[in-house]
Scaffold this motif. Structure first.
Motif: not given
Length: 923
Positions: A383-395, A418-419, A423-425
């Motif tokens: 979960l942490i890795y997926k959330a990190t990938e998502r936040i990096q894309a937002i940044i 998609i990320l 994450l929600n899934a």
């Protein structure tokens, strides 16, 4: 009506009691009766005396002759400081500050009227040293809520200081001029070699104003006093800073803060308070392990993994992620969902004192039978890795918009979408797993969970939970706590914080403001929250984000009055609900907290968070940030340790610098706790077993670690030459930790910590037995302080032993980058009849090996008994081989090396005696 014990200074009573305690063995019964009559009569007189009396009379008493001896005229000691013709001098003629403005005043401490509840030993200590200190004040023409004034200037004089580099965190800084200071300096210590002394200048709290030091031009030291409210103004101060002198830098801080404790009467020293039970134990915190994804299965699985590895935690801290929170605009009774990383929750507010849905849904007994076997321990990290990938894309998206303006970002937007869905899934899958459980439900929620946790893990004593000082990061949702008169207050930063480091937490709080419970309801607020937690099996709290109050005080009488209301409420709740001690303070490293919040709080963080990597992207940060952490903790302990037990924070046992961290925690004197991820590969149990015993206790030093005297005015972060050395004590010796922290440091120009690659290099230094300040050990007998014989020195990394005494040359030591060594010092005992020399090192498989020695006695002309706790390889120095060696009253085989004198054998864990084994040696 509650009656408080307040000492009012009377000529006879305190000193009479002091003399009685010192001489009671020699007093006859009639004398004791006479003494009691005199004390009681003088105490009655003191009740009729003016409320505030000058300390000068006490100074007279301290210098008087013993009781029942004709009293001659007392010898008055003049104050060590003198302000005259623009110079503040010490000991008659040594200038400390030049060009002191005419509006600055100095008032000797002994002339201050005081009413205090300080214990008699502290009173006597303060009275004896009253001539060493005094107060600085100043007067302005016009009143204001924020006033700045020069106290004078100094140049070409070495100093050590502590300043706030973030709103919540402090660190060390050195220099040679008042202009070298940093903004928000909490105190400064000046080295005065010409009179072999040290001087501390400590900004204080006076009335509704709190002060700090800041740099001025041409060597000037500026003091800034601020109320935090435009409605609270003042123009004149008499005691806005305290100045003290001593020939010992450690005694300097002890004496200075003792004086302030008596003067202010708003806090207590560490020596007055009990420590929480966790201080001697090994624990696990959920924060770095799973961040906001924490839930019952995560906690259960984490504790089980430690148990399976052979060291079960004695305490668990359920960090941020368990509370009922949501965001403005959300349905009031609906929890915020699918939060992962720190920062996502920082604009949320508390909606209920009860646990969130993840914990409410726990079914009593459901993990007892299954042992949470359905849970995938890798899920939090996924979960942490997926959330990190998502936040990096937002940044990245924000960066592109900022740098290039509006453009087509369809591809990046689709990736973020998609990320988010992925994450929600993953969260949906977790929720399905959490719904599994036994049909035989025995209660539910946090109460059922803590009950089951203790039922399954018998050694688990304490369960703490996290909360922010104001409830959640952004306080409470006012709509859900109308009875507490909560209201969203704007967050207004002091200009003094303008030079601090950029901070996501501050930005988020400023963005949303704080849902602030009215200060008149602070008692009810904390009691309601803590009484509920206590009722569901929670035994303590880690309280974060302390310093928010300073920016919320506009409508509440200023920052000092608002803080007093909140801290008084917290103190009362601690006493009622958490045994008076079971609170860890965090994000609190400001003098305001220490002067107002520490009547009951006895433990707190002395460093910034453990950062396993640089959040700003420097790949070397995984190394240099660890050295920065060591500096924070070591130097903050110099002042924070006067009021709280220093807590060096958690770390992860699989980190590349885990051993480096572990060595410091082993000798820091506080609790040892980890924040390991889940999964067997995330734990280094070989390392953990060097820190903790099988039963979850630790071989804790008897004091708190401090920098050695030759480290005080050095820069062990980026001067390319200095080693950080810290010392502490065990019951039967001392220990020095040496750490290479070079490679990073504070940049005054950029207002941040940054790596200095050119400094990440090998450094050398020296170590000597005199580096340990033996007189600072509160448990040391006089003989230990004055001991001049040989010490056995044990170097942990090489297992080398050697001897050293006060006349020996210092040993040289060289450390690679991010490397360390621990050196234990044990006094050598010599048997009178045989001349055998002996010194126990304890279990050398533990980092703090000498801390495993519980007792040592010479039991006859030729025999010694040693009690040791733990399992592993026991080692001692013995100049001769023993005739017999006994382990728990049974003869044991041993190994003795004639060349080195090393005596060793294996000691097993003895469950029946709590892990303590009895060793005896006959020569």
């Amino acid at each position: 009506m509650e009656t408080r014990r307040i000492f009012r200074y009377n000529y006879f009573y305190p000193f009479s009691l002091y003399i009685y305690r010192k001489q009671k063995k020699a007093f006859s019964s009639p004398t004791i009766l006479c003494f009691h009559f005199l004390c009681f009569s003088n105490f009655l007189c003191s009740l009729m005396a003016p409320l505030h009396e000058s300390l000068s009379s006490i100074n007279d008493v301290i210098e008087s002759k013993p009781l029942f001896v004709p009293i001659t005229k007392p010898i008055l000691q003049p104050n060590s400081f003198n302000l005259s013709e623009g110079s503040l001098c010490a000991k008659d003629s040594t200038p400390i500050l030049f060009d002191v403005p005419q509006n600055v005043t100095f008032t000797p401490f002994s002339s201050h009227s005081i009413s205090t509840d300080a214990p008699l030993p502290i009173l006597l200590r303060v009275q004896a040293n009253a001539h060493k200190g005094g107060f600085l004040g100043f007067t302005k023409e016009s009143p204001s809520d924020r006033l700045t004034n020069s106290l004078g200037r100094f140049e070409d004089r070495e100093f050590l200081s502590l300043f706030r580099f973030k709103m919540w965190w402090s660190t060390a800084w050195i220099g040679k001029s008042g202009s070298d200071l940093q903004a928000e300096t909490q105190w400064v210590m000046l080295k005065i070699p010409e009179i072999d002394s040290y001087v501390a200048i400590i900004p204080t709290i006076e009335g509704a104003f709190r002060a700090s030091l800041t740099p001025g031009e041409k060597g000037n030291v500026l003091i800034c006093a601020e109320s935090g409210s435009t409605k609270v103004k003042e123009s004149s101060f008499k005691s806005i800073a305290y100045i003290h002198i001593c020939d010992n830098p450690y005694n300097l801080m002890k004496e200075a803060f003792s004086a302030l404790r008596v003067h202010m009467n708003t806090f207590k020293l560490l020596e007055e308070k009990k420590l929480p039970k966790i201080v001697d134990k090994f624990g696990w915190c959920t924060w770095d392990a799973c961040y906001l994804t924490v839930d019952p299965a995560t906690i259960w699985t984490g504790v089980k993994e430690f148990e399976d590895g052979g060291v079960c935690p004695k305490f668990v801290i359920i960090d941020d992620g368990w509370q009922s929170i949501n965001f403005d605009g959300d349905e009031l009774d609906k929890d915020a969902e699918n939060l992962v990383l720190g920062g996502e929750q920082m604009t949320a507010r508390l909606t209920s004192f009860k646990e969130c849905k993840k914990f409410r849904n726990y079914k009593g007994g459901s993990f007892i039978t299954s042992d949470a076997s359905h849970f995938n321990p890798l899920k939090p990290k996924m979960l942490i890795y997926k959330a990190t990938e998502r936040i990096q894309a937002i940044i990245l998206r924000r960066k592109l918009v900022k740098e290039s303006g509006e453009q087509d970002l369809t591809e990046l937007d689709e990736k973020i979408k998609i990320l988010s869905e992925e994450l929600n899934a993953m969260f949906d899958e977790v929720e399905k797993e959490e719904s599994l459980g036994s049909d035989d439900v025995s209660g539910s929620g946090m109460a059922a969970f803590t009950k089951d946790l203790r039922l399954r893990f018998k050694s688990l004593d304490d369960i703490y939970v996290w909360h922010a000082l104001c409830g959640a990061w952004n306080g409470v949702r006012p709509e859900t706590m109308m009875d507490l008169k909560a209201k969203v207050a704007p967050f207004e930063l002091s200009p003094s914080l303008g030079a601090t480091m950029a901070d996501l937490a501050v930005d988020k709080v400023v963005e949303a403001g704080i849902g602030l419970v009215h200060p008149s309801k602070a008692h009810e607020f904390y009691d309601s929250m803590h009484s509920y937690l206590a009722s569901v099996g929670v035994t303590g709290a880690k309280i974060d984000v302390f310093q928010t109050l300073e920016s919320l005080a506009e409508e509440h009488g200023g920052r000092v009055e608002l803080a007093k209301a909140y801290y008084d409420g917290l103190t009362e709740s601690m006493i009622k609900n958490f045994n008076g001690t079971d609170v860890i303070a965090s994000m609190q490293q400001c003098n305001e907290f220490f002067f107002l919040a520490t009547k009951q709080i006895s433990i707190g963080r002395v460093g910034d968070d453990f950062w396993w990597q640089d959040p700003y992207g420097d790949p070397q940060g995984v190394y240099w940030l660890q050295g920065v952490h060591m500096i924070h903790c070591s130097y903050n302990s110099i002042w924070m340790g006067q009021m709280i037990q220093p807590d060096w924070d958690m770390f992860q046992s699989d980190h590349v610098c885990a051993e480096y961290h572990a060595a410091s925690r082993a000798i820091c004197g506080g609790p040892v706790y980890l924040s390991d991820h889940l999964g067997k590969a995330s734990h280094n149990f070989d390392l953990i077993k060097k820190l903790a015993f099988f039963d979850g206790t630790i071989p804790r030093c008897v004091h708190y670690a401090l920098p050695t005297r030759d480290s005080l005015f050095k820069n062990p972060l980026f001067d390319k030459e200095s080693i950080l050395k810290i010392f502490n004590f065990n019951k039967f010796g001392g220990v020095i930790g040496t750490f290479n922290c070079q490679g990073a440091g504070w940049s005054p120009e950029e207002h941040r910590f940054k790596g200095y690659k050119e400094c990440y290099t090998t450094v050398s230094g020296t170590v000597h037995v005199s580096d340990i300040e033996w007189d600072q050990n509160p448990e040391a007998a006089g003989s230990q302080v004055t001991y001049t014989g040989d010490y056995l020195v044990y170097k942990q990394q090489s297992e080398e032993i050697l001897f050293m005494n006060s006349k020996s040359e210092a040993m040289k030591i060289t450390l690679e980058p991010s490397a360390f060594d621990l050196l234990s010092f044990v006094p050598v005992t010599e048997l009178v009849s045989s001349g055998v020399r002996f010194a126990p090192l304890g279990l050398i498989n533990m980092f703090n090996c000498v801390g495993t020695v519980q007792d040592m006695k010479v039991t006859g002309d030729n025999s010694i008994r040693v009690d040791v706790k733990g399992e592993g390889r026991f080692m001692a120095y013995s100049s001769s081989a023993p005739v017999k060696c006994y382990l728990n009253d049974k003869e044991a085989e041993f190994k003795w090396e004639e060349e080195t004198g090393k005596l060793s054998f294996f000691v097993p864990w003895v469950e029946e005696s709590g892990g303590i084994s009895h060793l005896s040696f006959t020569f």
